[in-house]
Design a protein around this motif. Structure first.
Motif, short mmCIF file in Angstrom:
data_model
loop_
_atom_site.label_atom_id
_atom_site.label_comp_id
_atom_site.label_asym_id
_atom_site.label_seq_id
_atom_site.Cartn_x
_atom_site.Cartn_y
_atom_site.Cartn_z
N CYS A 181 -6.69 -10.49 80.24
CA CYS A 181 -6.11 -9.21 79.85
C CYS A 181 -5.73 -9.21 78.37
O CYS A 181 -6.10 -8.30 77.61
N SER A 182 -5.03 -10.26 77.93
CA SER A 182 -4.49 -10.27 76.58
C SER A 182 -5.55 -10.53 75.52
O SER A 182 -5.42 -10.10 74.38
N SER A 183 -6.62 -11.22 75.89
CA SER A 183 -7.71 -11.42 74.93
C SER A 183 -8.29 -10.08 74.48
O SER A 183 -8.68 -9.91 73.32
N TYR A 234 0.93 -10.14 84.84
CA TYR A 234 0.23 -11.29 85.41
C TYR A 234 0.86 -12.65 85.12
O TYR A 234 0.65 -13.59 85.87
N GLY A 235 1.63 -12.76 84.04
CA GLY A 235 1.94 -14.10 83.52
C GLY A 235 3.36 -14.58 83.60
O GLY A 235 3.77 -15.41 82.78
N GLN A 242 19.06 -6.76 79.92
CA GLN A 242 18.35 -6.17 81.05
C GLN A 242 17.67 -4.90 80.55
O GLN A 242 18.23 -4.16 79.74
N TYR A 243 16.46 -4.65 81.04
CA TYR A 243 15.71 -3.50 80.55
C TYR A 243 14.52 -3.25 81.46
O TYR A 243 14.13 -4.10 82.26
N GLU A 244 13.92 -2.08 81.31
CA GLU A 244 12.66 -1.78 81.97
C GLU A 244 11.53 -1.95 80.96
O GLU A 244 11.67 -1.62 79.78
N THR A 245 10.40 -2.49 81.42
CA THR A 245 9.24 -2.63 80.56
C THR A 245 7.99 -2.21 81.33
O THR A 245 8.00 -2.17 82.57
N TYR A 246 6.93 -1.93 80.60
CA TYR A 246 5.74 -1.36 81.22
C TYR A 246 4.74 -2.43 81.66
O TYR A 246 4.59 -3.47 81.01
N LEU A 247 4.05 -2.16 82.77
CA LEU A 247 2.95 -2.99 83.26
C LEU A 247 1.63 -2.35 82.82
O LEU A 247 1.61 -1.27 82.24
N VAL A 248 0.52 -3.01 83.11
CA VAL A 248 -0.77 -2.52 82.65
C VAL A 248 -1.14 -1.17 83.26
O VAL A 248 -1.93 -0.42 82.67
N ASN A 249 -0.58 -0.83 84.41
CA ASN A 249 -0.85 0.48 85.01
C ASN A 249 0.16 1.54 84.56
O ASN A 249 0.22 2.63 85.11
#
Length: 293
Positions: free
Chosen positions: A66-68, A96-97, A177-184
């Motif tokens: 994904c990151s590549s 994923y990681g 603490q926080y919200e972060t985004y996933l690939v979707n």
């Protein structure tokens, strides 16, 4: 600011020649992106076992694949502090990681200098910071809602809080603490990070080193100003990890939504202390129901 921030990317070359003789058929290796670069002899010497584990681990392997892809757009990314690429890699890692296999392998690569990243230049204003008030680590005691942020990724996540509790005379426990985004593009709540930072005297900056996602970060905070009624506090920070430098700033308050009238004073303080324009800051979303607070 102490984010998982500056999530640099594990190399896509996960196996070296010495692992090729293994009797088990390993999964096909993902292709190496344009960046980062890896010293194969270094990997073979220091991280050969962990490289094999990463290939065999689905999460670690998918993080690499994904990151590549994110790094292929490096030269096209003209956003401040490579925001677009960092946002892309951040999504990969949180999707994923987050397992120990990725963190252990990433730590091995960076600790032994087996991997190098395209640099992000420093824009740190350390030499010109002039705090309005003489504050210390103790000035951050308690829980704060992040209202506005300067770094367009790490300071702008939704539903973001920081909490500082004193451990002893020399150290404090820092919990973001926080919200972060996933690939979707869905959000996930991050609640499992805890870091130790030093106690300081009024007027001193807060300088410390920590490990996150296998990377060593060196970071400095400058407390800048605090409301007389202690309802808000502002700070500026700079950091470095691998070949990446970063800077940011945060407006934090004891209440969930800070009255807009207070930003006249806050803006003046930022301009005086570090030359930042409050209009360049993002507003964070503190309205989410992600935390029962």
């Amino acid at each position: 600011m102490l984010r998982p921030i500056i999530i640099a990317l594990i190399t896509a070359v996960l196996l070296v020649a010495s692992t090729a003789s293994t009797a088990r058929q390993l999964p096909k290796q993902p292709k190496l992106g344009i960046n980062p670069t890896v010293n194969l002899s270094c990997v073979e010497k220091h991280c050969v076992g962990l490289s094999a584990e990463c290939v065999l681990d689905k999460g670690c392997r998918e993080t690499v694949e994904c990151s590549s892809k994110c790094f292929h757009d490096w030269d096209k990314d003209t956003s401040p502090q490579k925001f677009v690429v960092q946002n892309c890699t951040n999504k990969c890692v949180f999707t994923y990681g987050e397992e120990e296999t990725f963190k252990d392998y990433m730590g091995c690569l960076t600790d032994n200098k087996c991997i190098s990243f395209p640099p992000i230049s420093s824009t740190c204003k350390a030499s010109s910071v002039k705090p309005v008030k003489q504050l210390s680590t103790k000035s951050f005691d308690g829980k704060w809602w992040v209202q506005r942020g300067y770094h367009k990724l790490y300071d702008c996540w939704p539903c973001q809080t920081i909490e500082l509790k004193q451990i002893n005379e020399t150290a404090w426990l820092y919990t973001p603490q926080y919200e972060t985004y996933l690939v979707n593009n869905s959000l996930t709540l991050v609640t499992n990070q805890h870091f130790v930072i030093p106690n300081t005297e009024p007027g001193e900056n807060i300088s410390f080193i920590y490990h996150d996602m296998g990377l060593v970060h060196s970071e400095v905070w400058w407390p800048l100003d605090k409301a007389d009624d202690e309802s808000w506090i502002i700070m500026y920070y700079c950091g470095t990890t691998a070949q990446w430098n970063y800077e940011g700033a945060m407006v934090m308050s004891k209440i969930r939504i800070l009255d807009l009238s207070t930003y006249k004073q806050i803006g003046a303080s930022y301009k005086q202390a570090v030359g930042l324009d409050i209009n360049d800051f993002c507003f964070t979303d503190t309205s989410s129901d992600c935390m029962n607070t």
